[in-house]
Design a protein around this motif. Structure first.
Motif, PDB file in Angstrom:
ATOM      1  N   THR A  31     -11.400  12.662  49.649  1.00  0.00           N
ATOM      2  CA  THR A  31     -11.343  14.074  50.039  1.00  0.00           C
ATOM      3  C   THR A  31     -11.795  14.301  51.468  1.00  0.00           C
ATOM      4  N   TYR A  32     -12.228  13.245  52.143  1.00  0.00           N
ATOM      5  CA  TYR A  32     -12.752  13.354  53.498  1.00  0.00           C
ATOM      6  C   TYR A  32     -11.771  12.816  54.527  1.00  0.00           C
ATOM      7  N   ALA A  33     -11.616  13.537  55.626  1.00  0.00           N
ATOM      8  CA  ALA A  33     -10.957  12.975  56.800  1.00  0.00           C
ATOM      9  C   ALA A  33     -11.889  11.921  57.392  1.00  0.00           C
ATOM     10  N   MET A  34     -11.296  10.936  58.029  1.00  0.00           N
ATOM     11  CA  MET A  34     -12.093   9.857  58.621  1.00  0.00           C
ATOM     12  C   MET A  34     -11.756   9.714  60.092  1.00  0.00           C
ATOM     13  N   ASN A  35     -12.768   9.423  60.868  1.00  0.00           N
ATOM     14  CA  ASN A  35     -12.610   9.308  62.311  1.00  0.00           C
ATOM     15  C   ASN A  35     -13.307   8.054  62.816  1.00  0.00           C
ATOM     16  N   TRP A  36     -12.780   7.520  63.893  1.00  0.00           N
ATOM     17  CA  TRP A  36     -13.472   6.478  64.650  1.00  0.00           C
ATOM     18  C   TRP A  36     -13.840   7.065  66.008  1.00  0.00           C
ATOM     19  N   TYR A  37     -15.106   6.917  66.367  1.00  0.00           N
ATOM     20  CA  TYR A  37     -15.616   7.304  67.676  1.00  0.00           C
ATOM     21  C   TYR A  37     -16.111   6.042  68.386  1.00  0.00           C
ATOM     22  N   ARG A  38     -16.296   6.159  69.678  1.00  0.00           N
ATOM     23  CA  ARG A  38     -16.932   5.081  70.414  1.00  0.00           C
ATOM     24  C   ARG A  38     -17.834   5.668  71.499  1.00  0.00           C
ATOM     25  N   ALA A  49      -9.831   7.898  67.169  1.00  0.00           N
ATOM     26  CA  ALA A  49      -8.726   8.030  66.227  1.00  0.00           C
ATOM     27  C   ALA A  49      -9.201   8.807  65.010  1.00  0.00           C
ATOM     28  N   ALA A  50      -8.258   9.505  64.386  1.00  0.00           N
ATOM     29  CA  ALA A  50      -8.575  10.308  63.208  1.00  0.00           C
ATOM     30  C   ALA A  50      -7.453  10.176  62.198  1.00  0.00           C
ATOM     31  N   ILE A  51      -7.817  10.294  60.927  1.00  0.00           N
ATOM     32  CA  ILE A  51      -6.829  10.218  59.861  1.00  0.00           C
ATOM     33  C   ILE A  51      -7.224  11.232  58.785  1.00  0.00           C
ATOM     34  N   THR A  52      -6.215  11.918  58.245  1.00  0.00           N
ATOM     35  CA  THR A  52      -6.503  12.906  57.222  1.00  0.00           C
ATOM     36  C   THR A  52      -6.885  12.237  55.903  1.00  0.00           C
ATOM     37  N   THR A  54      -5.511  12.180  53.069  1.00  0.00           N
ATOM     38  CA  THR A  54      -4.419  11.503  52.365  1.00  0.00           C
ATOM     39  C   THR A  54      -3.845  10.339  53.152  1.00  0.00           C
ATOM     40  N   GLY A  55      -4.163  10.296  54.431  1.00  0.00           N
ATOM     41  CA  GLY A  55      -3.608   9.255  55.287  1.00  0.00           C
ATOM     42  C   GLY A  55      -2.253   9.597  55.875  1.00  0.00           C
ATOM     43  N   ARG A  56      -1.762  10.792  55.592  1.00  0.00           N
ATOM     44  CA  ARG A  56      -0.407  11.142  56.031  1.00  0.00           C
ATOM     45  C   ARG A  56      -0.346  11.473  57.515  1.00  0.00           C
ATOM     46  N   SER A  57      -1.470  11.868  58.098  1.00  0.00           N
ATOM     47  CA  SER A  57      -1.461  12.282  59.504  1.00  0.00           C
ATOM     48  C   SER A  57      -2.567  11.566  60.268  1.00  0.00           C
ATOM     49  N   THR A  58      -2.222  11.145  61.474  1.00  0.00           N
ATOM     50  CA  THR A  58      -3.186  10.463  62.342  1.00  0.00           C
ATOM     51  C   THR A  58      -3.119  11.048  63.750  1.00  0.00           C
ATOM     52  N   ASN A  59      -4.201  10.875  64.482  1.00  0.00           N
ATOM     53  CA  ASN A  59      -4.260  11.297  65.882  1.00  0.00           C
ATOM     54  C   ASN A  59      -5.050  10.270  66.668  1.00  0.00           C
ATOM     55  N   PHE A  68      -4.053   1.081  69.374  1.00  0.00           N
ATOM     56  CA  PHE A  68      -4.923   1.166  68.197  1.00  0.00           C
ATOM     57  C   PHE A  68      -4.181   1.842  67.052  1.00  0.00           C
ATOM     58  N   THR A  69      -4.504   1.425  65.835  1.00  0.00           N
ATOM     59  CA  THR A  69      -3.938   2.046  64.637  1.00  0.00           C
ATOM     60  C   THR A  69      -5.043   2.283  63.625  1.00  0.00           C
ATOM     61  N   ILE A  70      -5.167   3.533  63.181  1.00  0.00           N
ATOM     62  CA  ILE A  70      -6.120   3.867  62.133  1.00  0.00           C
ATOM     63  C   ILE A  70      -5.374   3.919  60.805  1.00  0.00           C
ATOM     64  N   SER A  71      -6.026   3.423  59.756  1.00  0.00           N
ATOM     65  CA  SER A  71      -5.437   3.466  58.419  1.00  0.00           C
ATOM     66  C   SER A  71      -6.574   3.554  57.406  1.00  0.00           C
TER      67      SER A  71
END
Length: 119
Positions: A31-38, A49-52, A54-59, A68-71
């Motif tokens: 139920t949580y969006a996930m993000n990578w920061y540096r 990078a960010a991912i919703t 469900t994983g359907r949307s990334t930024n 880079f690819t977030i999954s």
């Protein structure tokens, strides 16, 4: 107890690749969006990078687009960051963050993993 545990960092040569993982526990990961920061020395923390949920949307930040690819794998409660064509300027501590925005806002941070890109 909420935990976000990053792994996969290390020393890599320019042009190389690393895959970061962030294993989550203690909350409903799907139920949580996930993000990578540096955060590089002397610089502010930045969103990479960010991912919703469900994983359907990334930024992605412009600086990492195409490299880079977030999954995520909701069955394993894990988010990944595949980093290719690494550059010295990618050197930083990388953090994962979980966040949820509904009628309330909540976020959780991991402890970070060091990525060093150097020859």
């Amino acid at each position: 107890q909420v935990q976000l545990v990053e792994s996969g960092g290390g020393l890599v040569q320019p042009g190389g690749s690393l895959r970061l993982s962030c294993a989550a526990s203690g909350f409903t990961f799907s139920t949580y969006a996930m993000n990578w920061y540096r955060q590089a020395p002397g610089k502010e923390r930045e969103l990479v990078a960010a991912i919703t949920s469900t994983g359907r949307s990334t930024n992605y930040a412009d600086s990492v687009k195409g490299r880079f690819t977030i999954s995520r794998d909701n069955a394993k409660n894990t988010v990944y960051l595949q980093m290719n064509s690494l550059k010295p300027e990618d050197t930083a501590v990388y953090y994962c963050k979980a966040e949820i925005r509904k009628s309330y806002y909540r976020d959780y941070w991991g402890q970070g993993t060091q990525v060093t890109v150097s020859s």
